[in-house]
Design a protein around this motif. Structure first.
Motif, mmCIF file in Angstrom:
data_model
loop_
_atom_site.group_PDB
_atom_site.id
_atom_site.type_symbol
_atom_site.label_atom_id
_atom_site.label_comp_id
_atom_site.label_asym_id
_atom_site.label_seq_id
_atom_site.Cartn_x
_atom_site.Cartn_y
_atom_site.Cartn_z
ATOM 1 N N GLY A 108 37.375 28.581 50.995
ATOM 2 C CA GLY A 108 36.136 28.297 50.278
ATOM 3 C C GLY A 108 35.426 29.533 49.779
ATOM 4 N N ARG A 109 35.339 30.554 50.612
ATOM 5 C CA ARG A 109 34.651 31.780 50.196
ATOM 6 C C ARG A 109 35.439 32.520 49.124
ATOM 7 N NH1 ARG A 109 30.416 32.815 53.744
ATOM 8 N NH2 ARG A 109 30.585 31.769 55.760
ATOM 9 N N THR A 110 36.752 32.560 49.292
ATOM 10 C CA THR A 110 37.586 33.238 48.292
ATOM 11 C C THR A 110 37.479 32.553 46.938
ATOM 12 O OG1 THR A 110 39.134 33.915 50.025
ATOM 13 C CG2 THR A 110 39.929 33.981 47.753
ATOM 14 N N LEU A 111 37.520 31.219 46.938
ATOM 15 C CA LEU A 111 37.420 30.477 45.686
ATOM 16 C C LEU A 111 36.062 30.676 45.032
ATOM 17 C CD1 LEU A 111 38.501 28.471 43.633
ATOM 18 C CD2 LEU A 111 37.742 26.616 45.129
ATOM 19 N N HIS A 112 35.004 30.670 45.831
ATOM 20 C CA HIS A 112 33.660 30.848 45.280
ATOM 21 C C HIS A 112 33.523 32.219 44.621
ATOM 22 C CE1 HIS A 112 29.062 30.189 46.035
ATOM 23 N NE2 HIS A 112 29.395 30.115 44.762
ATOM 24 N N ALA A 113 33.983 33.258 45.306
ATOM 25 C CA ALA A 113 33.909 34.607 44.748
ATOM 26 C C ALA A 113 34.763 34.727 43.491
ATOM 27 C CB ALA A 113 34.350 35.626 45.797
ATOM 28 N N ALA A 114 35.971 34.160 43.528
ATOM 29 C CA ALA A 114 36.858 34.237 42.363
ATOM 30 C C ALA A 114 36.288 33.467 41.181
ATOM 31 C CB ALA A 114 38.238 33.692 42.731
ATOM 32 N N ALA A 115 35.645 32.331 41.449
ATOM 33 C CA ALA A 115 35.079 31.521 40.368
ATOM 34 C C ALA A 115 33.948 32.258 39.659
ATOM 35 C CB ALA A 115 34.585 30.188 40.928
#
Length: 261
Positions: free
Chosen positions: A195-202
């Motif tokens: 979740g955190r990785t996806l949020h940062a990447a988005a």
């Protein structure tokens, strides 16, 4: 959308407006060199906004459930990106084919178009969510284009730090790669830390792939309408596809309750 996310969106939009003004009034079109002001201020502004976006993204994990439901905005952008990517491959084949690296890129653009269209189909389904067709192999193949582009940027561009566009393009390709890889992990290999990785990447993709890229796309469009459309068409279509991926990043930010990471 959380208040911090709104602040990031506003900063990214302001960065894009500043980039547009910089391209229009303070950059030599032929060489890409800055004609006014120090080049380091461009990198400082871009780096500060991207770093802030990543830190905000890492502060809150995105819930996976909204991504496994109907999301029309993300689906439309994914389909638009697939069309642009496929058109870019066709334009490369017609106008720029001739080297092995170009043919490899065309094949990877087709794979990326398939992956994006599968994502779009899943997000636009009215009969309930289904995992994108093709599985993880298609997702990996579709994301590989941006890894290839990063390698080509390093090998083909005789650029220096004083030419902002080629350097920033590496960051843009990496942002697109990280977003698509994070989506693949979230959809096919669900883990709490995704979740955190996806949020940062988005958020990073929205900043780099849409807000930073859109002014250059508009400049290419103006150049293509003026003269030499064939010369800029592959790059224009690739830029449009990158903008769609950046828009996907923003569209993927869910509003559901966050869980523990």
């Amino acid at each position: 959308m959380e208040p911090l996310e709104l602040v990031i969106v506003l900063l990214c939009v302001l960065l894009g407006l500043g980039r547009g003004a910089d391209l229009a009034f303070a950059t030599d079109v032929a060489t890409g060199l800055c004609t006014t002001g120090a080049v380091w201020w461009r990198y400082l502004a871009l780096g500060a906004v991207v770093l802030t976006a990543v830190l905000v993204g890492r502060s809150r994990p995105l819930p996976e459930e909204p991504l496994r439901s109907r999301r029309p905005a993300a689906g439309v952008l994914a389909f638009a990106g697939a069309v642009c990517m496929l058109a870019a491959g066709a334009a490369q084949f017609v106008f720029a084919a001739g080297t092995v690296s170009t043919f490899v890129r065309i094949l990877l653009e087709v794979a990326c178009a398939v992956w994006l269209s599968n994502l779009g189909r899943s997000w636009l389904r009215r009969d309930g969510w289904k995992t994108p067709a093709g599985g993880l192999p298609v997702a990996i193949a579709g994301s590989a284009l941006f890894y290839w582009n990063v390698l080509m940027r390093f090998m083909e561009n005789s650029s220096s730090w004083h030419r902002v566009q080629p350097t920033a393009a590496v960051w843009q390709e990496m942002a697109a790669l990280l977003l698509l890889a994070a989506l693949a992990r979230t959809l096919y290999l669900p883990q709490p830390e995704n979740g955190r990785t996806l949020h940062a990447a988005a958020l990073a993709a929205f900043c780099l792939c849409l807000c930073w890229e859109l002014p250059r796309v508009l400049l290419l469009l103006a150049a293509g309408l003026g003269s030499g459309a064939a010369a800029v068409l592959p790059e224009l279509l690739s830029g449009l596809a990158l903008c769609c991926i950046g828009g996907m990043g923003l569209a993927c930010i869910g509003q559901g309750k966050t869980g523990n990471d």
